[in-house]
Design a protein around this motif. Structure first.
Motif, PDB file in Angstrom:
ATOM      1  N   LYS A  38       0.824  -1.213   0.000  1.00 53.39           N
ATOM      2  CA  LYS A  38       0.000   0.000   0.000  1.00 53.39           C
ATOM      3  C   LYS A  38       0.856   1.261   0.000  1.00 53.39           C
ATOM      4  N   TRP A  39       1.937   1.280   0.786  1.00 52.40           N
ATOM      5  CA  TRP A  39       2.682   2.518   0.963  1.00 52.40           C
ATOM      6  C   TRP A  39       3.878   2.670   0.032  1.00 52.40           C
ATOM      7  N   TRP A  40       4.511   1.560  -0.396  1.00 50.22           N
ATOM      8  CA  TRP A  40       5.732   1.715  -1.175  1.00 50.22           C
ATOM      9  C   TRP A  40       5.681   1.099  -2.571  1.00 50.22           C
ATOM     10  N   LEU A  41       5.274  -0.139  -2.676  1.00 51.53           N
ATOM     11  CA  LEU A  41       5.451  -0.851  -3.930  1.00 51.53           C
ATOM     12  C   LEU A  41       4.303  -0.684  -4.921  1.00 51.53           C
ATOM     13  N   SER A  42       3.103  -0.668  -4.453  1.00 51.66           N
ATOM     14  CA  SER A  42       1.898  -0.543  -5.283  1.00 51.66           C
ATOM     15  C   SER A  42       1.885  -1.576  -6.412  1.00 51.66           C
ATOM     16  N   TRP A  43       2.111  -2.836  -6.072  1.00 49.25           N
ATOM     17  CA  TRP A  43       2.036  -3.901  -7.058  1.00 49.25           C
ATOM     18  C   TRP A  43       0.614  -4.038  -7.595  1.00 49.25           C
ATOM     19  N   VAL A  44      -0.343  -3.990  -6.681  1.00 47.09           N
ATOM     20  CA  VAL A  44      -1.753  -4.089  -7.061  1.00 47.09           C
ATOM     21  C   VAL A  44      -2.497  -2.924  -6.433  1.00 47.09           C
ATOM     22  N   THR A  45      -3.695  -2.685  -6.917  1.00 46.81           N
ATOM     23  CA  THR A  45      -4.483  -1.573  -6.374  1.00 46.81           C
ATOM     24  C   THR A  45      -4.891  -1.889  -4.939  1.00 46.81           C
ATOM     25  N   VAL A  46      -5.298  -0.865  -4.222  1.00 41.01           N
ATOM     26  CA  VAL A  46      -5.679  -1.021  -2.822  1.00 41.01           C
ATOM     27  C   VAL A  46      -6.879  -1.960  -2.701  1.00 41.01           C
ATOM     28  N   LYS A  47      -7.833  -1.830  -3.615  1.00 43.57           N
ATOM     29  CA  LYS A  47      -9.026  -2.670  -3.574  1.00 43.57           C
ATOM     30  C   LYS A  47      -8.653  -4.147  -3.730  1.00 43.57           C
ATOM     31  N   VAL A  48      -7.788  -4.451  -4.685  1.00 43.42           N
ATOM     32  CA  VAL A  48      -7.363  -5.835  -4.906  1.00 43.42           C
ATOM     33  C   VAL A  48      -6.554  -6.339  -3.713  1.00 43.42           C
ATOM     34  N   SER A  49      -5.684  -5.507  -3.144  1.00 44.51           N
ATOM     35  CA  SER A  49      -4.875  -5.946  -2.003  1.00 44.51           C
ATOM     36  C   SER A  49      -5.744  -6.206  -0.771  1.00 44.51           C
ATOM     37  N   ILE A  50      -6.822  -5.437  -0.591  1.00 45.64           N
ATOM     38  CA  ILE A  50      -7.739  -5.696   0.530  1.00 45.64           C
ATOM     39  C   ILE A  50      -8.455  -7.024   0.320  1.00 45.64           C
ATOM     40  N   ILE A  51      -8.873  -7.295  -0.923  1.00 45.22           N
ATOM     41  CA  ILE A  51      -9.527  -8.571  -1.219  1.00 45.22           C
ATOM     42  C   ILE A  51      -8.566  -9.731  -0.950  1.00 45.22           C
ATOM     43  N   ILE A  52      -7.316  -9.574  -1.383  1.00 38.13           N
ATOM     44  CA  ILE A  52      -6.308 -10.625  -1.146  1.00 38.13           C
ATOM     45  C   ILE A  52      -6.078 -10.809   0.349  1.00 38.13           C
ATOM     46  N   LEU A  53      -5.978  -9.703   1.101  1.00 41.31           N
ATOM     47  CA  LEU A  53      -5.755  -9.785   2.545  1.00 41.31           C
ATOM     48  C   LEU A  53      -6.917 -10.490   3.238  1.00 41.31           C
ATOM     49  N   VAL A  54      -8.147 -10.141   2.881  1.00 47.54           N
ATOM     50  CA  VAL A  54      -9.313 -10.781   3.497  1.00 47.54           C
ATOM     51  C   VAL A  54      -9.329 -12.271   3.158  1.00 47.54           C
ATOM     52  N   PHE A  55      -9.047 -12.608   1.901  1.00 50.41           N
ATOM     53  CA  PHE A  55      -8.996 -14.008   1.488  1.00 50.41           C
ATOM     54  C   PHE A  55      -7.933 -14.763   2.283  1.00 50.41           C
ATOM     55  N   MET A  56      -6.742 -14.172   2.432  1.00 51.64           N
ATOM     56  CA  MET A  56      -5.665 -14.814   3.194  1.00 51.64           C
ATOM     57  C   MET A  56      -6.052 -14.984   4.658  1.00 51.64           C
TER      58      MET A  56
END
Length: 163
Positions: A38-56
Motif C-alpha cells: 500500500k505505501w511503497w510498492l503498489s504492485w496491485v491496487t488497494v481494492k485488490v490488495s484488501i480482497i487478497i488480505l481478506v482471502f488470506m
C-alpha cells in the motif's frame, strides 16, 4: 512395554502452541506485505490488495482451526511405538501405514531432542540412529525418554559383555 504407546498427552498442547505461533507469524507477514504494498510498492491496487488480505485471513483462520482442533488429535492417533527386550517398533501413517522394527543391537546411538516448546511441557523426541538411518520416537514424556535410553544402553552393555 509390550503394549503400543502413543505420544504423551501433553504433546497435543505442544502441537497446538507450535501451530499457534506459526499462525501468528503468518498473519504478521500477511499484514506487513499489505502495508508494504500500500505505501511503497503498489504492485496491485488497494481494492485488490484488501480482497487478497481478506482471502488470506479467511484461509488462515480455517488452517488455524484445523491446526488447533484436528491436527493434534491426528498426530496423536497415527503415531505409536512399542519397546520389548529385542526390538523397538514404530508405527505411523494416516493413509499409508508404515511399521519400522529396529533390533536393539542395531541401534548405535540414541539422541534426545528438546525444543523450547517441548521443554515447557516436559517432552522429548528420541532419535534412534542405526547404520540404515534414523528413526524418531516423537513427543514422549522426558522420564519415559530417559527410561528408554537407559534400557537401550543397558541392552548394549549386556551384548558387549556376552561378546
Amino acid at each position: 512395554m509390550n503394549q503400543y504407546k502413543h505420544m504423551a498427552e501433553a504433546s497435543k498442547q505442544a502441537i497446538r502452541l507450535n501451530f499457534g505461533i506459526w499462525f501468528c507469524i503468518f498473519i504478521v507477514i500477511s499484514i506487513a506485505l499489505f502495508i508494504v504494498n500500500k505505501w511503497w510498492l503498489s504492485w496491485v491496487t488497494v481494492k485488490v490488495s484488501i480482497i487478497i488480505l481478506v482471502f488470506m485471513l479467511i484461509i488462515s483462520v480455517l488452517f488455524f482451526i484445523y491446526g488447533v482442533v484436528f491436527l493434534p488429535l491426528i498426530y496423536y492417533k497415527i503415531f505409536e511405538y512399542k519397546i520389548d527386550n529385542e526390538t523397538v517398533t514404530i508405527k505411523k501413517g494416516l493413509w499409508f501405514k508404515k511399521r519400522y522394527a529396529i533390533p536393539l543391537f542395531r541401534i548405535q546411538n540414541v539422541d534426545t531432542h528438546r525444543g523450547m516448546i517441548m521443554r515447557k511441557y516436559n517432552l522429548a523426541t528420541l532419535t534412534l540412529s542405526t547404520a540404515g538411518g534414523n528413526k524418531e520416537i516423537k513427543l514422549i514424556d522426558i522420564q519415559e525418554a530417559d527410561k528408554i535410553k537407559a534400557m537401550i544402553k543397558q541392552q548394549h552393555n549386556m551384548n558387549s559383555e556376552i561378546q
